[in-house]
Design a protein around this motif. Structure first.
Motif, PDB file in Angstrom:
ATOM      1  N   THR A 187     -64.649  35.309 -73.829  1.00 42.65           N
ATOM      2  CA  THR A 187     -65.828  34.894 -73.066  1.00 42.65           C
ATOM      3  C   THR A 187     -66.866  36.017 -73.054  1.00 42.65           C
ATOM      4  O   THR A 187     -66.597  37.139 -73.483  1.00 42.65           O
ATOM      5  N   GLY A 188     -68.049  35.694 -72.560  1.00 46.88           N
ATOM      6  CA  GLY A 188     -69.101  36.691 -72.427  1.00 46.88           C
ATOM      7  C   GLY A 188     -69.519  37.295 -73.754  1.00 46.88           C
ATOM      8  O   GLY A 188     -69.560  36.608 -74.780  1.00 46.88           O
ATOM      9  N   ASP A 189     -69.786  38.589 -73.751  1.00 43.85           N
ATOM     10  CA  ASP A 189     -70.238  39.270 -74.959  1.00 43.85           C
ATOM     11  C   ASP A 189     -69.182  39.229 -76.065  1.00 43.85           C
ATOM     12  O   ASP A 189     -69.520  39.181 -77.253  1.00 43.85           O
ATOM     13  N   ASP A 190     -67.909  39.259 -75.668  1.00 39.30           N
ATOM     14  CA  ASP A 190     -66.841  39.245 -76.678  1.00 39.30           C
ATOM     15  C   ASP A 190     -66.863  37.953 -77.494  1.00 39.30           C
ATOM     16  O   ASP A 190     -66.508  37.953 -78.675  1.00 39.30           O
ATOM     17  N   TYR A 191     -67.281  36.870 -76.863  1.00 45.13           N
ATOM     18  CA  TYR A 191     -67.383  35.591 -77.577  1.00 45.13           C
ATOM     19  C   TYR A 191     -68.326  35.730 -78.767  1.00 45.13           C
ATOM     20  O   TYR A 191     -67.993  35.358 -79.901  1.00 45.13           O
ATOM     21  N   TYR A 192     -69.494  36.279 -78.517  1.00 47.33           N
ATOM     22  CA  TYR A 192     -70.497  36.398 -79.580  1.00 47.33           C
ATOM     23  C   TYR A 192     -70.143  37.503 -80.574  1.00 47.33           C
ATOM     24  O   TYR A 192     -70.485  37.407 -81.755  1.00 47.33           O
ATOM     25  N   LYS A 193     -69.444  38.549 -80.132  1.00 46.91           N
ATOM     26  CA  LYS A 193     -68.990  39.592 -81.051  1.00 46.91           C
ATOM     27  C   LYS A 193     -68.000  39.006 -82.060  1.00 46.91           C
ATOM     28  O   LYS A 193     -68.061  39.305 -83.257  1.00 46.91           O
ATOM     29  N   GLN A 194     -67.086  38.183 -81.565  1.00 46.62           N
ATOM     30  CA  GLN A 194     -66.116  37.559 -82.470  1.00 46.62           C
ATOM     31  C   GLN A 194     -66.797  36.575 -83.419  1.00 46.62           C
ATOM     32  O   GLN A 194     -66.477  36.525 -84.608  1.00 46.62           O
ATOM     33  N   PHE A 195     -67.756  35.827 -82.892  1.00 42.77           N
ATOM     34  CA  PHE A 195     -68.457  34.877 -83.750  1.00 42.77           C
ATOM     35  C   PHE A 195     -69.267  35.613 -84.808  1.00 42.77           C
ATOM     36  O   PHE A 195     -69.286  35.208 -85.978  1.00 42.77           O
ATOM     37  N   ALA A 196     -69.930  36.689 -84.423  1.00 43.22           N
ATOM     38  CA  ALA A 196     -70.708  37.467 -85.383  1.00 43.22           C
ATOM     39  C   ALA A 196     -69.814  38.019 -86.492  1.00 43.22           C
ATOM     40  O   ALA A 196     -70.205  38.039 -87.668  1.00 43.22           O
ATOM     41  N   ALA A 197     -68.617  38.459 -86.127  1.00 45.57           N
ATOM     42  CA  ALA A 197     -67.675  38.960 -87.134  1.00 45.57           C
ATOM     43  C   ALA A 197     -67.259  37.849 -88.091  1.00 45.57           C
ATOM     44  O   ALA A 197     -67.138  38.068 -89.309  1.00 45.57           O
ATOM     45  N   CYS A 198     -67.048  36.654 -87.557  1.00 44.81           N
ATOM     46  CA  CYS A 198     -66.693  35.513 -88.410  1.00 44.81           C
ATOM     47  C   CYS A 198     -67.850  35.166 -89.355  1.00 44.81           C
ATOM     48  O   CYS A 198     -67.625  34.755 -90.498  1.00 44.81           O
ATOM     49  N   CYS A 199     -69.081  35.344 -88.879  1.00 47.67           N
ATOM     50  CA  CYS A 199     -70.257  35.108 -89.739  1.00 47.67           C
ATOM     51  C   CYS A 199     -70.296  36.116 -90.881  1.00 47.67           C
ATOM     52  O   CYS A 199     -70.612  35.768 -92.028  1.00 47.67           O
ATOM     53  N   LYS A 200     -69.971  37.368 -90.583  1.00 44.33           N
ATOM     54  CA  LYS A 200     -69.942  38.400 -91.625  1.00 44.33           C
ATOM     55  C   LYS A 200     -68.833  38.107 -92.634  1.00 44.33           C
ATOM     56  O   LYS A 200     -69.004  38.306 -93.847  1.00 44.33           O
ATOM     57  N   LEU A 201     -67.702  37.619 -92.138  1.00 43.21           N
ATOM     58  CA  LEU A 201     -66.614  37.215 -93.024  1.00 43.21           C
ATOM     59  C   LEU A 201     -67.069  36.088 -93.938  1.00 43.21           C
ATOM     60  O   LEU A 201     -66.806  36.111 -95.155  1.00 43.21           O
ATOM     61  N   ALA A 202     -67.758  35.113 -93.370  1.00 40.86           N
ATOM     62  CA  ALA A 202     -68.246  33.979 -94.159  1.00 40.86           C
ATOM     63  C   ALA A 202     -69.152  34.447 -95.288  1.00 40.86           C
ATOM     64  O   ALA A 202     -69.028  34.002 -96.440  1.00 40.86           O
ATOM     65  N   LYS A 203     -70.063  35.361 -94.974  1.00 39.43           N
ATOM     66  CA  LYS A 203     -70.973  35.868 -96.004  1.00 39.43           C
ATOM     67  C   LYS A 203     -70.203  36.590 -97.101  1.00 39.43           C
ATOM     68  O   LYS A 203     -70.482  36.412 -98.296  1.00 39.43           O
ATOM     69  N   ALA A 204     -69.206  37.388 -96.712  1.00 42.51           N
ATOM     70  CA  ALA A 204     -68.440  38.169 -97.682  1.00 42.51           C
ATOM     71  C   ALA A 204     -67.656  37.290 -98.645  1.00 42.51           C
ATOM     72  O   ALA A 204     -67.476  37.642 -99.816  1.00 42.51           O
ATOM     73  N   ILE A 205     -67.186  36.135 -98.161  1.00 41.08           N
ATOM     74  CA  ILE A 205     -66.398  35.250 -99.034  1.00 41.08           C
ATOM     75  C   ILE A 205     -67.222  34.050 -99.515  1.00 41.08           C
ATOM     76  O   ILE A 205     -66.680  33.074-100.032  1.00 41.08           O
ATOM     77  N   LYS A 206     -68.550  34.160 -99.310  1.00 42.84           N
ATOM     78  CA  LYS A 206     -69.494  33.168 -99.831  1.00 42.84           C
ATOM     79  C   LYS A 206     -69.270  31.760 -99.263  1.00 42.84           C
ATOM     80  O   LYS A 206     -69.262  30.765 -99.984  1.00 42.84           O
ATOM     81  N   VAL A 207     -69.105  31.693 -97.955  1.00 43.60           N
ATOM     82  CA  VAL A 207     -68.984  30.420 -97.253  1.00 43.60           C
ATOM     83  C   VAL A 207     -70.243  30.207 -96.415  1.00 43.60           C
ATOM     84  O   VAL A 207     -70.683  31.122 -95.715  1.00 43.60           O
ATOM     85  N   VAL A 208     -70.807  29.013 -96.473  1.00 48.23           N
ATOM     86  CA  VAL A 208     -72.045  28.720 -95.753  1.00 48.23           C
ATOM     87  C   VAL A 208     -71.790  27.975 -94.444  1.00 48.23           C
ATOM     88  O   VAL A 208     -72.442  28.234 -93.436  1.00 48.23           O
ATOM     89  N   THR A 209     -70.827  27.063 -94.436  1.00 51.40           N
ATOM     90  CA  THR A 209     -70.641  26.150 -93.299  1.00 51.40           C
ATOM     91  C   THR A 209     -69.651  26.690 -92.277  1.00 51.40           C
ATOM     92  O   THR A 209     -68.498  26.991 -92.601  1.00 51.40           O
TER      93      THR A 209
END
Length: 249
Positions: A75-97
């Motif tokens: 929850t809170g800031d940790d929620y968005y920190k985890q989501f941001a990390a997942c977004c970086k993972l997506a970019k690294a493995i070339k996933v858009v959705t």
């Protein structure tokens, strides 16, 4: 459009075992579930060691990753920190959705809009697209509400699971209006009384659905989302759905 299958189709199996099952069933694309509970990988693991997560997700039997399904319990800031990390993972493995859940019914509308706006902003930094799941019991269970949310959050799309509009409390409602927002799909067969039935015994009109998606120039995944049913050959159902969708492409 192309066919893929979610790792959620094989709950209880380890990451490598799930992918091997999909390979054996001749699926070439998958949707990885990054869920804190019963996921293929946990969002907390991604934020703790992003490089390791990238390495693990880059070694998946040469399968194409069509989407990441993300469910975060922080929850809170940790929620968005985890989501941001997942977004970086997506970019690294070339996933858009990136597939995300809608908030439960009763959540204040403005609160949900703010949450989704933050997620869309974080995803856009990494070239990713957020798709909100249509789910019974959540704000997206009503097609009108789902459309209004998408209209209020620029860049937000839907992960359409027609089963939740066929079997849910809005089963008599027309959901054609949400087609223009679809960025991902979850597919199983469904009756008006059961969310999942054997392939061919339900009311999902796959041909019409694919025609509607094609009309909107949808070119993304048709993600098989079948979970095991007692007394039913799960592998047979997974194979049957793949062959059915393939015959319609």
């Amino acid at each position: 459009m192309f066919i893929c299958a979610s790792t959620e189709c094989f709950p209880g199996l380890g990451p490598k075992e799930v992918l091997q099952q999909l390979v054996d069933l001749e699926y070439t694309s998958t949707e990885l579930a990054l869920h804190e509970t019963d996921g293929w990988m946990k969002p907390s693991e991604v934020v703790a060691d992003l490089e390791r997560a990238i390495g693990v997700c880059g070694d998946i039997h040469r399968m194409h990753v069509a989407a990441l399904s993300i469910e975060i319990e922080a929850t809170g800031d940790d929620y968005y920190k985890q989501f941001a990390a997942c977004c970086k993972l997506a970019k690294a493995i070339k996933v858009v959705t990136l597939v995300v859940p809608s908030s439960e019914l009763g959540t204040p509308f403005n609160e949900e809009i703010e949450r989704l706006k933050n997620m869309v902003a974080l995803a856009s930094l990494e070239g990713a697209v957020v798709a909100m799941k249509t789910t019974i019991g959540c704000m997206s269970q009503d097609p009108d509400t789902a459309a209004v949310i998408c209209d209020n959050v620029k860049g937000l799309g839907l992960a359409l699971d027609p089963s939740h509009y066929i079997a849910g409390p809005n089963q008599s409602r027309n959901y054609d209006k949400v087609m223009k927002y679809v960025r991902h799909t979850h597919l199983r067969d469904t009756s008006k009384t059961e969310l999942q039935v054997r392939v061919g015994q339900g009311e999902v009109d796959y041909g019409r659905l694919m025609q509607q998606l094609a009309k909107e120039k949808y070119s993304r995944a048709l993600s098989v989302f079948i979970t095991p049913m007692e007394g039913v050959d799960h592998h047979g159902e997974m194979r049957k759905m793949r062959l059915l969708l393939d015959s319609l492409l």
